[in-house]
Design a protein around this motif. Structure first.
Motif, mmCIF file in Angstrom:
data_model
loop_
_atom_site.group_PDB
_atom_site.id
_atom_site.type_symbol
_atom_site.label_atom_id
_atom_site.label_comp_id
_atom_site.label_asym_id
_atom_site.label_seq_id
_atom_site.Cartn_x
_atom_site.Cartn_y
_atom_site.Cartn_z
ATOM 1 N N LEU A 120 0.880 -1.289 0.086
ATOM 2 C CA LEU A 120 0.138 -0.167 0.128
ATOM 3 C C LEU A 120 0.940 1.283 0.098
ATOM 4 O O LEU A 120 0.508 2.183 -0.755
ATOM 5 C CB LEU A 120 -0.862 -0.059 1.048
ATOM 6 C CG LEU A 120 -1.845 1.309 1.497
ATOM 7 C CD1 LEU A 120 -2.711 1.660 0.132
ATOM 8 C CD2 LEU A 120 -2.551 1.333 2.805
ATOM 9 N N THR A 121 1.903 1.254 0.860
ATOM 10 C CA THR A 121 2.711 2.572 0.944
ATOM 11 C C THR A 121 4.025 2.603 0.100
ATOM 12 O O THR A 121 4.641 3.613 0.269
ATOM 13 C CB THR A 121 2.973 2.995 2.352
ATOM 14 O OG1 THR A 121 3.709 1.600 2.920
ATOM 15 C CG2 THR A 121 1.702 2.736 3.230
ATOM 16 N N GLY A 122 4.110 1.672 -0.563
ATOM 17 C CA GLY A 122 5.473 1.574 -1.260
ATOM 18 C C GLY A 122 5.563 2.644 -2.319
ATOM 19 O O GLY A 122 4.461 2.951 -3.009
ATOM 20 N N GLY A 123 6.443 3.403 -1.936
ATOM 21 C CA GLY A 123 6.503 4.635 -3.070
ATOM 22 C C GLY A 123 5.928 5.731 -2.572
ATOM 23 O O GLY A 123 6.031 6.880 -3.019
ATOM 24 N N PHE A 124 5.499 5.662 -1.370
ATOM 25 C CA PHE A 124 4.854 7.094 -0.987
ATOM 26 C C PHE A 124 5.731 7.899 -0.232
ATOM 27 O O PHE A 124 6.638 7.371 0.202
ATOM 28 C CB PHE A 124 3.512 6.791 0.239
ATOM 29 C CG PHE A 124 2.372 6.235 -0.339
ATOM 30 C CD1 PHE A 124 1.933 5.764 -1.448
ATOM 31 C CD2 PHE A 124 1.137 6.387 0.684
ATOM 32 C CE1 PHE A 124 0.868 5.590 -2.041
ATOM 33 C CE2 PHE A 124 0.027 5.863 0.266
ATOM 34 C CZ PHE A 124 -0.302 5.526 -0.928
ATOM 35 N N ASP A 125 5.531 9.211 -0.473
ATOM 36 C CA ASP A 125 6.494 10.314 0.289
ATOM 37 C C ASP A 125 5.944 10.275 1.824
ATOM 38 O O ASP A 125 4.783 9.784 1.995
ATOM 39 C CB ASP A 125 6.835 11.378 -0.583
ATOM 40 C CG ASP A 125 5.692 12.425 -0.561
ATOM 41 O OD1 ASP A 125 4.651 12.079 0.134
ATOM 42 O OD2 ASP A 125 5.554 13.001 -1.529
ATOM 43 N N GLU A 126 6.535 11.188 2.582
ATOM 44 C CA GLU A 126 6.153 11.165 3.883
ATOM 45 C C GLU A 126 4.740 11.964 4.094
ATOM 46 O O GLU A 126 4.148 11.683 4.906
ATOM 47 C CB GLU A 126 7.255 11.801 4.895
ATOM 48 C CG GLU A 126 8.666 11.099 4.974
ATOM 49 C CD GLU A 126 8.094 9.826 5.694
ATOM 50 O OE1 GLU A 126 7.404 9.754 6.587
ATOM 51 O OE2 GLU A 126 8.710 9.015 5.427
ATOM 52 N N LYS A 127 4.796 12.949 3.271
ATOM 53 C CA LYS A 127 3.289 13.735 3.217
ATOM 54 C C LYS A 127 2.169 12.900 2.810
ATOM 55 O O LYS A 127 1.061 12.770 3.451
ATOM 56 C CB LYS A 127 3.480 14.735 2.209
ATOM 57 C CG LYS A 127 2.301 15.753 2.256
ATOM 58 C CD LYS A 127 2.176 16.749 1.212
ATOM 59 C CE LYS A 127 0.979 17.462 1.343
ATOM 60 N NZ LYS A 127 0.763 18.784 0.355
ATOM 61 N N GLU A 128 2.408 11.918 1.772
ATOM 62 C CA GLU A 128 1.454 10.875 1.410
ATOM 63 C C GLU A 128 1.174 9.995 2.440
ATOM 64 O O GLU A 128 -0.312 9.508 2.907
ATOM 65 C CB GLU A 128 1.769 10.226 0.160
ATOM 66 C CG GLU A 128 1.684 11.238 -1.155
ATOM 67 C CD GLU A 128 2.456 10.374 -2.394
ATOM 68 O OE1 GLU A 128 1.707 10.857 -3.470
ATOM 69 O OE2 GLU A 128 3.541 9.792 -2.106
ATOM 70 N N LYS A 129 2.133 9.522 3.188
ATOM 71 C CA LYS A 129 1.866 8.550 4.212
ATOM 72 C C LYS A 129 1.174 9.281 5.479
ATOM 73 O O LYS A 129 0.165 8.840 6.077
ATOM 74 C CB LYS A 129 3.265 8.137 4.790
ATOM 75 C CG LYS A 129 3.949 7.151 4.060
ATOM 76 C CD LYS A 129 5.373 6.864 4.393
ATOM 77 C CE LYS A 129 6.071 5.863 3.741
ATOM 78 N NZ LYS A 129 7.348 5.627 4.204
ATOM 79 N N ARG A 130 1.224 10.386 5.835
ATOM 80 C CA ARG A 130 0.691 11.272 6.678
ATOM 81 C C ARG A 130 -0.898 11.531 6.432
ATOM 82 O O ARG A 130 -1.671 11.426 7.379
ATOM 83 C CB ARG A 130 1.221 12.829 7.199
ATOM 84 C CG ARG A 130 2.603 12.554 7.868
ATOM 85 C CD ARG A 130 3.053 14.095 8.457
ATOM 86 N NE ARG A 130 3.253 14.873 7.193
ATOM 87 C CZ ARG A 130 4.242 15.277 6.519
ATOM 88 N NH1 ARG A 130 5.350 14.300 6.867
ATOM 89 N NH2 ARG A 130 4.258 15.965 5.731
#
Length: 152
Positions: A120-130
């Motif tokens: 799900l989170t592979g390739g997400f930057d920190e903002k997208e994760k937040r």
């Protein structure tokens, strides 16, 4: 609902169904005679401090009654996935822990969740994760609030 809300609603419903199906298939492929609810109970026990939980701790974590936990634990003891022992600190309390087979199912289930979150989170930057985390936290709060109202 607007188009975004309809799409999100559809995705959440489909994802929930698929998650349940995949978890059930995973249990069957591991030759496990367990239901998803039983696997989640094993997960709750395995996540306890030192891999041990009390009956009341399991009930609180899963949001079910003590009697339901007692019945479920009894079944899982008979199936060979859990053990019960009196607490050394408080003889009134029963400590629940995983057997070797219970640990195998627990590890397999945890690994599935690890892979799911990584995908799900592979390739997400920190903002997208937040942003994702904030959205899921809101959803979690909504469900908890509904559950509390239903319990009253």
């Amino acid at each position: 609902m607007d188009a975004f809300e309809r799409k999100l609603n559809s995705l959440l419903i489909d994802t929930f169904r698929q998650l349940t199906d995949v978890e059930e298939n995973m249990a069957r492929s591991a030759n496990s005679p367990l239901s998803i609810n039983e696997i989640h109970l094993l997960e709750t026990v395995g996540s306890g401090p030192g891999g041990v939980q009390s009956v009341s701790g399991i009930a609180a974590a899963l949001g079910i009654t003590l009697s339901s936990v007692t019945i479920a634990v009894g079944k899982l003891v008979r199936k060979g996935f859990l053990t019960k022992a009196r607490s050394e600190q408080d003889g009134r309390s029963v400590c629940i822990s995983l057997t070797k087979e219970g640990k195998r199912i627990y590890r397999m289930h945890r690994y599935f969740h690890y892979k799911m979150i990584r995908e799900l989170t592979g390739g997400f930057d920190e903002k997208e994760k937040r942003v994702l985390l904030a959205g899921v936290e809101k959803l979690d709060h909504f469900f908890k609030e509904k559950a509390e109202k239903a319990a009253k």
